[in-house]
Design an enzyme around this catalytic site. Structure first.
Site: not given
Ligand code: WQD
Length: 334
Positions: A124, A148, A152
């Site tokens: 992302s 979050y 990643k």
């Protein structure tokens, strides 16, 4: 190729499954259905006319995952599965680190045990440090401001370290910008549980009269109209980007932005959605959302050069397909 799609009945996963099936690949959709529905697999079959193997699997269930690898001979894996709500990750960091990191490590252990060493990872743009200038380039520094985003960043690092230790691994990290839209059939699309956090699914529900009005989180940013600017990419373009990444995979680690390279403001999106749905969409300015940046958009040149990937859909196309899904498929999927 025969490809395992973890999170395969989710928003990006299901559209990628359609793209791969239409191109002659075979897919197995593994999902724990925490943010999707088993019926999505039937809709993928309805779109492609091809049977799809869908299995309820939680990546934290190592034994179940090993059984999937015993039942199928995979040539590659596309790893979509993961929790992805920024705000929720701040409230529940342990759940996010456990689910996203341990789930990925279980997957990698199973892949290595079965000699499956081609992996496309759903990363992302959130991995880019917030002090990077836009447009973001793949060689810019990474870092996150929420659990979050850190999952990643950490999974990307795990994959780089694994590939460095075992040159047989072929890894592609795909950094998505803002995926929106839906398959033109209206049979699959973004179907978040509860009140949407993201702009376009929220706008869609206001346009449909399900929610009262759009709250514009700040109109005093240093952007052309003061509202937040993002790089919205049609999920159909994104799915094609995954196929091209898979079909061009090679030993080592490649990292690509998947974005249009164009920024659109919140007010641009609302205006495009009004054109798509044919009526005004109520909106009012609200305070800024903590952590939001003014502008985020991609430098798309590397994927264009190395994968031959360029986006084909406009913001209006994205809103039209989102609206078609909202008024046909989403209701039926409820
Ligand atoms: C877009 C713009 C908001 C809602 C998030 C995640 C990111 C990635 C994509 C997974 C911003 C504004 C939003 C609303 C608004 N997800 N907005 N009213 O924040 O760019 O990215 O989704 O990888 O990790 O952070 O997307 O759609 O939430 O916001 O004004 O009700 O719309 O301020 O400018 P974002 P978004």
């Amino acid at each position: 190729m025969t490809v395992l799609l973890t999170g395969g009945t989710g928003f990006i996963g299901s559209h990628t499954a359609v793209e791969l099936l239409d191109a002659g690949h075979a897919v197995v959709l593994a999902d724990n259905y925490s943010n999707s529905k088993p019926s999505v697999a039937d809709r993928v079959t309805a779109i492609t006319g091809q049977a799809v193997v869908a299995q309820e699997i939680d990546l934290l269930d190592r034994a179940a995952l090993e059984r999937v690898f015993q039942e199928h001979e995979f040539d590659a894996v596309i790893h979509f599965a993961g929790l992805k709500a920024v705000g929720e990750s701040v409230a529940k960091p342990l759940e996010y680190y456990t689910n996203n990191l341990v789930g990925t490590l279980n997957l990698l252990q199973c892949m290595r045990a079965r000699g499956v060493r081609r992996l496309v990872f759903s990363s992302s743009a959130t991995v880019y440090r917030s002090d990077n200038p836009v447009p973001y380039r793949e060689d810019y520094p990474t870092g996150a401001t929420n659990p979050y985003g850190w999952t990643k960043v950490m999974i990307e690092q795990q994959l780089r370290d694994l590939a460095a230790s075992e040159p047989a691994w072929s890894v592609v990290l795909l950094r998505y910008f803002n995926p929106i839209g839906a398959h033109p059939s209206g049979l699959i699309g973004e179907d978040p549980n509860g009140i949407p956090n993201n702009l376009v699914p929220f706008v869609a529900k206001v346009a449909a009269g399900v929610l009262p009005e759009v709250r514009i989180f700040g109109d005093d940013y240093d952007t052309p109209d003061g509202t937040g600017v993002r790089d919205y990419i049609h999920v159909m373009d994104l799915a094609r980007g995954h196929r091209l990444a898979l079909e061009n995979i090679r030993p080592g680690v490649q990292t690509y932005n998947l974005g249009t390279g164009r920024g659109s403001s919140v007010r641009d999106v609302i205006a495009a959605y009004e054109e798509a749905c044919g009526h005004a969409i109520p909106a009012s300015v609200a305070p800024r959302r903590p952590g939001d940046l003014a502008s985020v958009y991609a430098d798309p040149a590397l994927a264009a050069r190395e994968l031959g990937f360029t986006t084909e859909y406009s913001l209006l196309d994205m809103c039209r397909d989102s609206w078609h899904w909202q008024t046909t498929g989403a209701v039926a999927a409820a």
